[in-house]
Design a protein around this motif. Structure first.
Motif, PDB file in Angstrom:
ATOM      1  N   LEU A   1      13.738  81.686  12.320  1.00 54.34           N
ATOM      2  CA  LEU A   1      14.909  81.644  13.204  1.00 54.34           C
ATOM      3  C   LEU A   1      15.967  80.697  12.636  1.00 54.34           C
ATOM      4  O   LEU A   1      17.157  81.033  12.595  1.00 54.34           O
ATOM      5  CB  LEU A   1      14.483  81.204  14.610  1.00 54.34           C
ATOM      6  CG  LEU A   1      15.614  81.007  15.598  1.00 54.34           C
ATOM      7  CD1 LEU A   1      16.291  82.331  15.923  1.00 54.34           C
ATOM      8  CD2 LEU A   1      15.123  80.350  16.882  1.00 54.34           C
ATOM      9  N   ILE A   2      15.543  79.517  12.196  1.00 54.80           N
ATOM     10  CA  ILE A   2      16.496  78.538  11.673  1.00 54.80           C
ATOM     11  C   ILE A   2      17.206  79.112  10.435  1.00 54.80           C
ATOM     12  O   ILE A   2      18.421  79.017  10.298  1.00 54.80           O
ATOM     13  CB  ILE A   2      15.787  77.215  11.294  1.00 54.80           C
ATOM     14  CG1 ILE A   2      15.023  76.634  12.496  1.00 54.80           C
ATOM     15  CG2 ILE A   2      16.772  76.203  10.718  1.00 54.80           C
ATOM     16  CD1 ILE A   2      15.885  76.064  13.565  1.00 54.80           C
TER      17      ILE A   2
ATOM     18  N   PHE B   1      27.955  82.570  19.784  1.00 60.68           N
ATOM     19  CA  PHE B   1      26.600  82.043  19.629  1.00 60.68           C
ATOM     20  C   PHE B   1      25.561  83.081  20.032  1.00 60.68           C
ATOM     21  O   PHE B   1      24.528  83.232  19.371  1.00 60.68           O
ATOM     22  CB  PHE B   1      26.429  80.766  20.449  1.00 60.68           C
ATOM     23  CG  PHE B   1      25.052  80.182  20.307  1.00 60.68           C
ATOM     24  CD1 PHE B   1      24.672  79.538  19.136  1.00 60.68           C
ATOM     25  CD2 PHE B   1      24.118  80.293  21.328  1.00 60.68           C
ATOM     26  CE1 PHE B   1      23.400  79.011  18.994  1.00 60.68           C
ATOM     27  CE2 PHE B   1      22.843  79.773  21.191  1.00 60.68           C
ATOM     28  CZ  PHE B   1      22.482  79.129  20.018  1.00 60.68           C
TER      29      PHE B   1
ATOM     30  N   PHE C   1      22.696  84.294  17.609  1.00 57.23           N
ATOM     31  CA  PHE C   1      21.293  84.089  17.964  1.00 57.23           C
ATOM     32  C   PHE C   1      20.540  85.423  17.948  1.00 57.23           C
ATOM     33  O   PHE C   1      19.422  85.508  17.450  1.00 57.23           O
ATOM     34  CB  PHE C   1      21.217  83.443  19.353  1.00 57.23           C
ATOM     35  CG  PHE C   1      19.925  82.711  19.592  1.00 57.23           C
ATOM     36  CD1 PHE C   1      19.739  81.430  19.086  1.00 57.23           C
ATOM     37  CD2 PHE C   1      18.902  83.303  20.307  1.00 57.23           C
ATOM     38  CE1 PHE C   1      18.544  80.750  19.296  1.00 57.23           C
ATOM     39  CE2 PHE C   1      17.705  82.629  20.526  1.00 57.23           C
ATOM     40  CZ  PHE C   1      17.529  81.349  20.020  1.00 57.23           C
TER      41      PHE C   1
ATOM     42  N   LEU D   1      19.649  81.761  11.543  1.00 61.09           N
ATOM     43  CA  LEU D   1      20.879  81.190  12.101  1.00 61.09           C
ATOM     44  C   LEU D   1      21.810  80.745  10.968  1.00 61.09           C
ATOM     45  O   LEU D   1      23.019  80.965  11.014  1.00 61.09           O
ATOM     46  CB  LEU D   1      20.552  79.997  13.004  1.00 61.09           C
ATOM     47  CG  LEU D   1      19.929  80.298  14.365  1.00 61.09           C
ATOM     48  CD1 LEU D   1      19.467  79.013  15.037  1.00 61.09           C
ATOM     49  CD2 LEU D   1      20.911  81.029  15.265  1.00 61.09           C
TER      50      LEU D   1
ATOM     51  N   PHE E   1      24.026  71.733  11.227  1.00 63.17           N
ATOM     52  CA  PHE E   1      22.757  71.431  11.910  1.00 63.17           C
ATOM     53  C   PHE E   1      21.605  72.223  11.305  1.00 63.17           C
ATOM     54  O   PHE E   1      20.584  71.650  10.895  1.00 63.17           O
ATOM     55  CB  PHE E   1      22.920  71.754  13.401  1.00 63.17           C
ATOM     56  CG  PHE E   1      21.700  71.461  14.225  1.00 63.17           C
ATOM     57  CD1 PHE E   1      21.231  70.159  14.356  1.00 63.17           C
ATOM     58  CD2 PHE E   1      21.028  72.476  14.880  1.00 63.17           C
ATOM     59  CE1 PHE E   1      20.100  69.876  15.118  1.00 63.17           C
ATOM     60  CE2 PHE E   1      19.901  72.201  15.650  1.00 63.17           C
ATOM     61  CZ  PHE E   1      19.441  70.904  15.770  1.00 63.17           C
TER      62      PHE E   1
ATOM     63  N   PRO F   1      14.292  75.319  19.444  1.00 61.50           N
ATOM     64  CA  PRO F   1      13.701  75.796  18.187  1.00 61.50           C
ATOM     65  C   PRO F   1      13.655  74.702  17.117  1.00 61.50           C
ATOM     66  O   PRO F   1      12.700  74.625  16.354  1.00 61.50           O
ATOM     67  CB  PRO F   1      14.634  76.922  17.760  1.00 61.50           C
ATOM     68  CG  PRO F   1      15.324  77.355  18.994  1.00 61.50           C
ATOM     69  CD  PRO F   1      15.445  76.131  19.846  1.00 61.50           C
ATOM     70  N   ALA F   2      14.689  73.846  17.090  1.00 58.08           N
ATOM     71  CA  ALA F   2      14.705  72.773  16.093  1.00 58.08           C
ATOM     72  C   ALA F   2      13.519  71.833  16.306  1.00 58.08           C
ATOM     73  O   ALA F   2      12.826  71.456  15.356  1.00 58.08           O
ATOM     74  CB  ALA F   2      16.021  72.008  16.165  1.00 58.08           C
TER      75      ALA F   2
ATOM     76  N   LEU G   1      18.319  71.028   8.942  1.00 58.52           N
ATOM     77  CA  LEU G   1      16.933  71.365   9.287  1.00 58.52           C
ATOM     78  C   LEU G   1      16.242  72.043   8.102  1.00 58.52           C
ATOM     79  O   LEU G   1      15.090  71.734   7.777  1.00 58.52           O
ATOM     80  CB  LEU G   1      16.889  72.285  10.507  1.00 58.52           C
ATOM     81  CG  LEU G   1      17.200  71.630  11.850  1.00 58.52           C
ATOM     82  CD1 LEU G   1      17.238  72.677  12.947  1.00 58.52           C
ATOM     83  CD2 LEU G   1      16.168  70.569  12.188  1.00 58.52           C
TER      84      LEU G   1
ATOM     85  N   ALA H   1      19.361  76.198  23.301  1.00 51.94           N
ATOM     86  CA  ALA H   1      18.940  77.289  22.409  1.00 51.94           C
ATOM     87  C   ALA H   1      18.849  76.820  20.962  1.00 51.94           C
ATOM     88  O   ALA H   1      18.110  77.382  20.163  1.00 51.94           O
ATOM     89  CB  ALA H   1      19.909  78.461  22.516  1.00 51.94           C
ATOM     90  N   LEU H   2      19.613  75.782  20.610  1.00 53.21           N
ATOM     91  CA  LEU H   2      19.505  75.233  19.254  1.00 53.21           C
ATOM     92  C   LEU H   2      18.465  74.133  19.178  1.00 53.21           C
ATOM     93  O   LEU H   2      17.713  74.024  18.209  1.00 53.21           O
ATOM     94  CB  LEU H   2      20.861  74.679  18.801  1.00 53.21           C
ATOM     95  CG  LEU H   2      21.903  75.678  18.342  1.00 53.21           C
ATOM     96  CD1 LEU H   2      23.215  74.962  18.056  1.00 53.21           C
ATOM     97  CD2 LEU H   2      21.438  76.403  17.090  1.00 53.21           C
ATOM     98  N   GLY H   3      18.433  73.306  20.227  1.00 53.47           N
ATOM     99  CA  GLY H   3      17.588  72.113  20.198  1.00 53.47           C
ATOM    100  C   GLY H   3      16.102  72.433  20.291  1.00 53.47           C
ATOM    101  O   GLY H   3      15.298  71.849  19.557  1.00 53.47           O
TER     102      GLY H   3
ATOM    103  N   GLY I   1       9.268  78.841  13.923  1.00 57.35           N
ATOM    104  CA  GLY I   1      10.719  78.758  14.106  1.00 57.35           C
ATOM    105  C   GLY I   1      11.495  78.715  12.803  1.00 57.35           C
ATOM    106  O   GLY I   1      12.718  78.722  12.817  1.00 57.35           O
TER     107      GLY I   1
END
Lengths: 175, 550
Positions: B85-86, B245, B249, B89, B53, A41-42, B57, A37-39, B82
């Motif tokens: 979303l990043i 999480f 999310f 988060l 993380f 979208p990244a 990004l 779920a993190l990887g 995305g």
């Protein structure tokens, strides 16, 4: 993590084994879900190209009447380039050739090998790249050297006497 | 295959000892009473990793200088797949981290797990909590919108009030009072260069201390057999991490994090508010008016931190069951009531942001969907008093035809000819010619061709500033570079949603000096008459966030 599951193989009681397996399976499963779920979208965020912000524009480059047939001319013009979150107005050049049938071709100014600036050699009537001696004909075809493909061309059209240039196309995109 | 694998892992372990270390870590003995209540520390570490993380990004597409910061964050949010979303988060992760760190602390406090020999573990934990708050404080400035700017102005002013060290703190934060490039650089440096390694180091010390002294047992544990950390407790930690999480999310997906207008130091109407977890401090300040203010801003918070650090030395009694720790429970309940009360008061007393005063949102706002050319058409329609001879959808009998009837709609060229010489195009027409330029007649035609019984109300409800603004827009050929409601060019930025991005004073100043406010712009300066400037600005700021055709 093999050594973690090893005790389960050597330890016989079946009920404890299944419960232990469940715990370990859940730990791996939940961790993998989070990682995905993190990887994902990244990866999308880093690899997908930015959304196109603008339609293609035609830029007026100059007067075609001052070109002589079969004599490439380097023309400079200003264009807007989208660079991340900025739009830069920058100088750009094109090698413009008026061909025998009066059609006009505009080549991108970089050698297709490693991007050096090439120039027109008046005596040999060839485009010469000084970096690794690639040679191109007046039609942009590779004559010698390491260049892998013919010179890139701008989309071009002539309106009245004005030469208008669009996007720079690689040969396979040429229509 | 399996044998191959085993020999490889044996080789690795022999050379590095990594597997032995992992095994020691996992098969650590923990007290029999351990369980769900001890999961918060692991969740906090996990959230820190998520922040590191997502923060990295964001940094890949972020320019850490004022102005550019805002534009690059906009780019992340609107251009990159995305990106929203990043950022979501990272934003909600910060809030969740504060929540989880506080829960962790409350749990340890309630159970008295800070008692001898675990005093140092507790104190390192308090410092870690302060670091978490420092992330929140420094990260708040980085979007460089009005919220960020004004929030930080208040923060740095408070820091300047501290006795003796105040002036030095101000200088350390890069300001002679003003928040600018230096403050921004220092906050960014703190946020991404200083705080992360400090956090990693302190987490390492914290975890080492937990391991050294072991997980704190409850009274009665001594008689029961010890448990192993793996797999049951690891499973519980993982489930808690997963739940955290999932919440994070969902928040990042569902709740849009705002990016307000670009920071505007001249915007006197902005009401600064800190992030929700600092609201109680903000409210505390109000309880101490005048010269006493320093009590609320500096003295009380400092005492509170000192008290937190000294908790293990203030309470030195024996470990007792959590149900018998009535004093500790009372402290937590009182703190929660105090915090909740202050935060609720702060939220209740925050004025609602005022929508643009000129717009009557109770009336239909379909005029907002018109293109500038059509809007200019409305202006000409009114200016030429078309309404005195024509009906637009209402049933009053007029001399001329009802303009909403599709049957009378021809193409724009016909309409323009008709406007110039009405009887030439429609013999017998008694309509007088309209004395306007071709471009103006074109606008009028565009608008009339779009008229139908459903949108005719736009004619009535388009406010004067909008029609006047659209005339200025048209006269200056703004649509040659800009897009409004899907009409125009995209050389410059689209103007829909301008109000969400820029303040009024910025827009007005930008017309006069574009290159000063956006250095890379290719927009020429426009010297507009005061009334025109006012109308155009009001019109542009009233444009809906999403224009048609986008």
């Amino acid at each position: 993590m093999d050594e973690v599951s090893d005790p389960t193989i050597s330890a016989p009681p079946p009920e404890g084994v299944t419960r232990r397996r469940f715990y370990i399976g859940a730990i791996y499963g939940l961790s993998a879900t989070i990682a995905a779920a993190l990887g994902l979208p990244a990866a999308i965020y880093l690899l997908f190209p930015p959304r196109a912000r603008k339609s293609d524009q035609w830029i007026e480059v100059g007067d075609v009447t001052r070109l002589t047939a079969n004599s490439p001319t380097e023309m400079t013009f200003r264009r807007n380039r989208v660079d991340g979150w900025k739009i830069n107005s920058e100088k750009a050049t094109a090698w413009v050739v008026k061909q025998a049938d009066n059609s006009v071709v505009a080549f991108g100014p970089q050698c297709t090998h490693l991007g050096c600036a090439y120039h027109w050699d008046e005596e040999k009537t060839e485009f010469l790249c000084p970096c690794h001696n690639s040679l191109f004909s007046i039609e942009g075809k590779v004559l010698a050297g390491p260049a892998p493909r013919p010179l890139d061309r701008y989309e071009s059209k002539v309106e009245g006497n004005k030469l208008l240039l669009g996007r720079l196309m690689k040969p396979e995109q040429n229509s | 295959m399996r044998r191959h694998w085993n020999s490889m892992s044996e080789w690795l372990d022999h050379r590095t000892g990594v597997q032995t270390a992992v095994r020691q870590f996992l098969y650590e003995d923990i007290p029999a009473s351990s369980g769900w209540r001890q999961v918060f520390g692991s969740v906090a570490v996990f959230l820190f990793l998520v922040q590191a993380f997502t923060g990295s990004l964001l940094a890949f597409n972020y320019a850490p200088t004022p102005g550019d910061a805002y534009n690059s964050l906009r780019y992340i949010l609107t251009e990159l797949t995305g990106g929203r979303l990043i950022r979501g988060l990272h934003h909600w992760g910060a809030s969740m981290m504060i929540v989880v760190v506080v829960l962790h602390m409350v749990q340890v406090f309630l159970y008295g797990a800070y008692k001898k020999p675990r005093e140092a573990t507790w104190m390192v934990g308090v410092v870690l909590m302060l670091l978490t708050l420092a992330y929140g404080l420094t990260g708040y400035l980085l979007p460089w919108d009005n919220r960020a700017y004004w929030g930080t102005v208040v923060t740095t002013q408070i820091a300047g009030q501290a006795p003796i060290i105040g002036p030095y703190l101000t200088r350390l934060l890069g300001g002679g009072g003003a928040v600018g490039v230096v403050t921004f650089a220092r906050f960014y440096g703190m946020h991404v260069l200083l705080l992360p390694p400090a956090t990693v180091l302190l987490i390492a010390i914290h975890v080492y201390l937990v391991r050294k002294h072991g997980v704190a047992p409850s009274p009665g544990d001594e008689l029961l057999p010890k448990k192993q950390f793996f797999p049951v407790q690891v499973f519980k930690d993982t489930v808690a991490i997963f739940v955290a999480f999932a919440i994070l999310f969902t928040l990042a997906l569902m709740v849009r994090v705002p990016l307000e207008q670009l920071a505007d130091p001249t915007d006197t109407s902005y009401i600064p508010r800190p992030e929700w977890y600092f609201l109680f401090l903000f409210q505390t300040l109000k309880l101490f008016p005048g010269p006493l203010e320093i009590v609320g801003s500096v003295v009380l918070p400092s005492l509170a931190i000192l008290a937190l650090i000294l908790v293990p030395f203030l309470d030195r009694g024996r470990m007792v069951k959590v149900t018998r720790r009535t004093f500790a429970i009372g402290v937590v309940v009182l703190a929660a009531i105090g915090w909740g009360g202050l935060t609720a008061t702060a939220i209740a007393t925050t004025p609602k942001p005022q929508p643009l005063a000129e717009i009557d949102y109770s009336a239909p706002t379909d005029w907002m969907q018109l293109s500038p050319a059509e809007m200019a058409g409305v202006a000409y329609f009114r200016q030429e008093h078309c309404i005195s001879c024509h009906a637009v959808g209402d049933d009053g009998a007029k001399v001329g035809p009802d303009l909403t009837q599709a049957s009378i709609h021809k193409d724009a060229t016909w309409m323009i000819q008709h406007f110039k010489r009405p009887s030439a195009m429609r013999p017998g027409s008694s309509m007088p010619p309209i004395q306007l330029s071709d471009a103006q007649l074109n606008s009028l035609a565009l608008f009339l061709l779009k008229l139908n019984p459903n949108n005719a109300t736009a004619l009535g409800n388009a406010p004067d500033f909008a029609t006047a603004g659209a005339l200025v827009y048209q006269a200056n050929h703004c649509s040659a570079c800009h897009l409004v409601n899907g009409v125009g060019m995209s050389v410059g930025p689209p103007l829909n949603g301008l109000a969400q991005r820029r303040s009024r004073s910025w827009v007005e100043e930008h017309f006069a000096k574009p290159e000063e406010l956006s250095p890379d712009t290719i927009m020429p300066p426009y010297k507009l008459a005061p009334k025109d400037l006012d109308d155009l600005t009001t019109y542009l700021l009233a444009l809906p966030e999403r224009g048609g055709g986008q």
